[in-house]
Design a protein around this motif. Structure first.
Motif, mmCIF file in Angstrom:
data_model
loop_
_atom_site.group_PDB
_atom_site.id
_atom_site.type_symbol
_atom_site.label_atom_id
_atom_site.label_comp_id
_atom_site.label_asym_id
_atom_site.label_seq_id
_atom_site.Cartn_x
_atom_site.Cartn_y
_atom_site.Cartn_z
ATOM 1 N N ASP A 294 21.361 57.325 12.298
ATOM 2 C CA ASP A 294 19.923 57.555 12.173
ATOM 3 C C ASP A 294 19.542 58.955 12.660
ATOM 4 O OD1 ASP A 294 20.623 54.638 12.820
ATOM 5 O OD2 ASP A 294 18.632 54.432 11.945
ATOM 6 N N LEU A 295 20.178 59.366 13.783
ATOM 7 C CA LEU A 295 19.897 60.702 14.319
ATOM 8 C C LEU A 295 20.237 61.789 13.304
ATOM 9 C CD1 LEU A 295 19.295 62.680 16.682
ATOM 10 C CD2 LEU A 295 21.703 62.427 17.332
ATOM 11 N N ILE A 296 21.424 61.682 12.702
ATOM 12 C CA ILE A 296 21.844 62.692 11.733
ATOM 13 C C ILE A 296 20.941 62.674 10.509
ATOM 14 C CG2 ILE A 296 23.713 63.386 10.192
ATOM 15 C CD1 ILE A 296 25.654 62.194 12.289
ATOM 16 N N ALA A 297 20.677 61.470 9.988
ATOM 17 C CA ALA A 297 19.918 61.361 8.744
ATOM 18 C C ALA A 297 18.499 61.899 8.907
ATOM 19 C CB ALA A 297 19.894 59.902 8.289
ATOM 20 N N ILE A 298 17.809 61.465 9.953
ATOM 21 C CA ILE A 298 16.423 61.888 10.127
ATOM 22 C C ILE A 298 16.337 63.379 10.434
ATOM 23 C CG2 ILE A 298 14.373 61.588 11.565
ATOM 24 C CD1 ILE A 298 15.117 58.643 11.844
ATOM 25 N N SER A 299 17.231 63.863 11.296
ATOM 26 C CA SER A 299 17.189 65.284 11.671
ATOM 27 C C SER A 299 17.427 66.187 10.465
ATOM 28 C CB SER A 299 18.227 65.569 12.751
ATOM 29 O OG SER A 299 17.962 64.814 13.915
ATOM 30 N N ILE A 300 18.429 65.842 9.670
ATOM 31 C CA ILE A 300 18.782 66.720 8.552
ATOM 32 C C ILE A 300 17.811 66.555 7.385
ATOM 33 C CG2 ILE A 300 20.531 67.123 6.768
ATOM 34 C CD1 ILE A 300 22.644 66.664 8.877
ATOM 35 N N LEU A 301 17.532 65.304 7.013
ATOM 36 C CA LEU A 301 16.676 65.093 5.844
ATOM 37 C C LEU A 301 15.242 65.531 6.098
ATOM 38 C CD1 LEU A 301 17.911 61.579 4.673
ATOM 39 C CD2 LEU A 301 18.558 63.825 3.770
ATOM 40 N N PRO B 148 33.289 55.694 6.557
ATOM 41 C CA PRO B 148 32.307 56.173 5.569
ATOM 42 C C PRO B 148 31.472 55.054 4.962
ATOM 43 C CG PRO B 148 34.400 57.293 5.269
ATOM 44 C CD PRO B 148 34.624 56.228 6.309
ATOM 45 N N SER B 149 32.078 53.875 4.711
ATOM 46 C CA SER B 149 31.297 52.768 4.148
ATOM 47 C C SER B 149 30.259 52.265 5.142
ATOM 48 C CB SER B 149 32.238 51.624 3.749
ATOM 49 O OG SER B 149 32.982 51.172 4.882
ATOM 50 N N MET B 150 30.622 52.178 6.421
ATOM 51 C CA MET B 150 29.650 51.776 7.427
ATOM 52 C C MET B 150 28.547 52.828 7.574
ATOM 53 S SD MET B 150 30.267 50.898 11.470
ATOM 54 C CE MET B 150 31.546 49.727 11.030
ATOM 55 N N PHE B 151 28.932 54.101 7.522
ATOM 56 C CA PHE B 151 27.942 55.177 7.616
ATOM 57 C C PHE B 151 26.961 55.084 6.456
ATOM 58 C CE2 PHE B 151 26.226 59.404 7.066
ATOM 59 C CZ PHE B 151 26.112 59.902 8.354
ATOM 60 N N ARG B 152 27.479 54.827 5.238
ATOM 61 C CA ARG B 152 26.602 54.731 4.067
ATOM 62 C C ARG B 152 25.683 53.524 4.177
ATOM 63 N NH1 ARG B 152 30.260 54.250 0.751
ATOM 64 N NH2 ARG B 152 30.171 51.998 0.402
ATOM 65 N N VAL C 274 21.585 53.795 4.348
ATOM 66 C CA VAL C 274 20.677 53.189 3.369
ATOM 67 C C VAL C 274 19.712 52.219 4.049
ATOM 68 C CG1 VAL C 274 20.561 51.690 1.334
ATOM 69 C CG2 VAL C 274 22.314 53.469 1.488
ATOM 70 N N GLU C 275 20.211 51.463 5.024
ATOM 71 C CA GLU C 275 19.368 50.454 5.666
ATOM 72 C C GLU C 275 18.399 51.063 6.685
ATOM 73 O OE1 GLU C 275 21.978 47.666 7.413
ATOM 74 O OE2 GLU C 275 22.569 46.723 5.500
ATOM 75 N N GLY C 276 18.821 52.093 7.405
ATOM 76 C CA GLY C 276 18.004 52.599 8.504
ATOM 77 C C GLY C 276 17.200 53.837 8.206
ATOM 78 N N THR C 277 17.376 54.410 7.020
ATOM 79 C CA THR C 277 16.682 55.650 6.702
ATOM 80 C C THR C 277 15.778 55.436 5.496
ATOM 81 O OG1 THR C 277 18.579 56.904 7.490
ATOM 82 C CG2 THR C 277 16.937 58.094 6.203
ATOM 83 N N ASP C 278 14.507 55.700 5.678
ATOM 84 C CA ASP C 278 13.542 55.539 4.591
ATOM 85 C C ASP C 278 13.568 56.766 3.686
ATOM 86 O OD1 ASP C 278 10.481 55.703 3.523
ATOM 87 O OD2 ASP C 278 11.103 53.627 3.859
ATOM 88 N N VAL C 279 13.258 56.547 2.419
ATOM 89 C CA VAL C 279 13.250 57.651 1.466
ATOM 90 C C VAL C 279 12.134 58.651 1.758
ATOM 91 C CG1 VAL C 279 11.707 56.557 -0.217
ATOM 92 C CG2 VAL C 279 13.473 58.157 -1.002
#
Length: 368
Positions: free
Chosen positions: A196-203, A289-293, A297-302
């Protein structure tokens, strides 16, 4: 010209013509004279004196006076004396530098001047932005005036050639975020939230912001250097003479190329940042990688992707307008070109960061 020395004073005897044809040599010879307390200039054998010669004598008198000496003119005709006096009155006076004031009023004055200069600069940028939209509306009404070849060339320059550095930067940022995040979250047994940290920070922030900063550094300087060098060589004046509009030919393709390519570069940065974070999470935390994906998908909103990419057109307009404006401010020397190029980079990066902060405040207020 025959210099001589007599008892009690230095005597300079001038012979022949003292005019514009001989003033260069006479001025050099007068400049070689050693300073003295009193100099007498004998003009008895001067057959002709014009304003150029009178200037050379006035300049000599001024130098002697400045060093504490005196100069006296002898055997000077009435016409020559009148001409010399006229030249003396016409000689410009050196103005001393104004004293550096340190009082509160001077401080307020400097602050006011800075504020006015900043407001004038913002108005000029707003004017260039309006000029871009005006020319864009014009080419939409008259598509034959649009230069598609220039757009493609600039898109390749600002977009395609920036892909390697943008992708590498985003990949390393993802690696660093994963490594630092895992070190902190491991203390609480919450390693999985590093996704979640990586996804939100980067996106949401870092992907598009760092991309815009890199593009500002390489593209704003390129725009300023290209347009500024054209102005130095008077090519822009030649374009106006030929009936070509510099805003349509120079500004429009460059800014449109940025508007098209910066969102694409932002997407590339997002993908590479997530890839770098996933790789580091797999190596350091054992998150496959499958767990990361799945967690991504589940924890990051579009909406996070939307928040990041909606900034791209605004950043592109800022970078393009600042670069084109700085290029048009270049004067006729190389020093001005270098100064405006560095100013364009600093201004563009600062404006991008300020705009990103304003976006963050706006999205926080609307709860997005």
């Amino acid at each position: 010209m025959i210099p001589a020395a007599e008892t009690g004073e230095a005597v300079l005897r001038l012979i022949g013509t003292l005019s514009v044809n001989t003033v260069t040599q006479v001025h050099e010879n007068l400049g070689d004279l050693k300073p003295c307390d009193r100099l007498v200039v004998d003009m008895a054998k001067v057959v002709r004196l014009d304003t150029a010669g009178a200037w050379a004598l006035s300049d000599l008198e001024r130098r002697l006076t400045g060093s504490g000496g005196t100069m006296e003119m002898r055997n000077l005709s009435a016409e020559s004396a009148q001409l010399l006096e006229s030249v003396r009155r016409a000689m410009p006076e050196k103005e001393g530098a104004p004293p550096d004031r340190k009082d509160f009023a001077a401080l307020l004055e400097r602050i006011g001047q800075t504020v006015v200069a900043g407001a004038r600069f913002l108005l000029e940028l707003t004017g260039y932005l309006g000029l871009f939209f005006a020319r864009l509306g014009r080419v939409m009404r008259h598509p034959s005036e649009f230069r598609l070849t220039a757009l493609v060339a600039h898109a390749e320059d600002v977009g395609l050639r920036a892909v390697p550095i943008v992708a590498l930067m985003a990949f390393l940022i993802g690696v660093v975020l994963a490594f630092q995040g895992s070190a902190q979250l491991r203390q609480f047994g919450a390693e999985v939230f590093v996704v979640d940290l990586i996804a939100i920070s980067i996106l949401r922030e870092l992907g598009i912001l760092l991309t815009a900063i890199i593009v500002a550094g390489r593209t704003a300087s390129a725009f300023t250097a290209a347009i500024g060098s054209m102005k130095m060589r008077e090519e822009i004046d030649a374009m106006r003479t030929l009936g070509l509009d510099p805003a349509t030919v120079l500004f429009l393709p460059r800014i449109l190329a940025l508007l098209v390519m910066l969102p694409i570069l932002g997407l590339i940065a997002d993908v590479m940042g997530l890839f770098g974070g996933a790789l580091m999470a797999w190596i350091d935390l054992g998150i496959s990688p499958s767990m990361f994906r799945t967690r991504l998908v589940e924890g990051t909103d579009v909406s996070h992707v939307f928040v990041g990419l909606v900034k791209a057109p605004v950043f592109a307009l800022i970078i393009g307008v600042v670069g084109c404006h700085a290029g048009m401010q270049v004067k006729g020397d190389a020093e001005s070109l270098g100064r405006m190029t560095s100013n364009a980079v600093v201004t563009a990066i600062f404006a991008v960061i300020v705009a990103d902060a304003m976006f963050s405040i706006f999205f926080a207020q609307i709860g997005l």
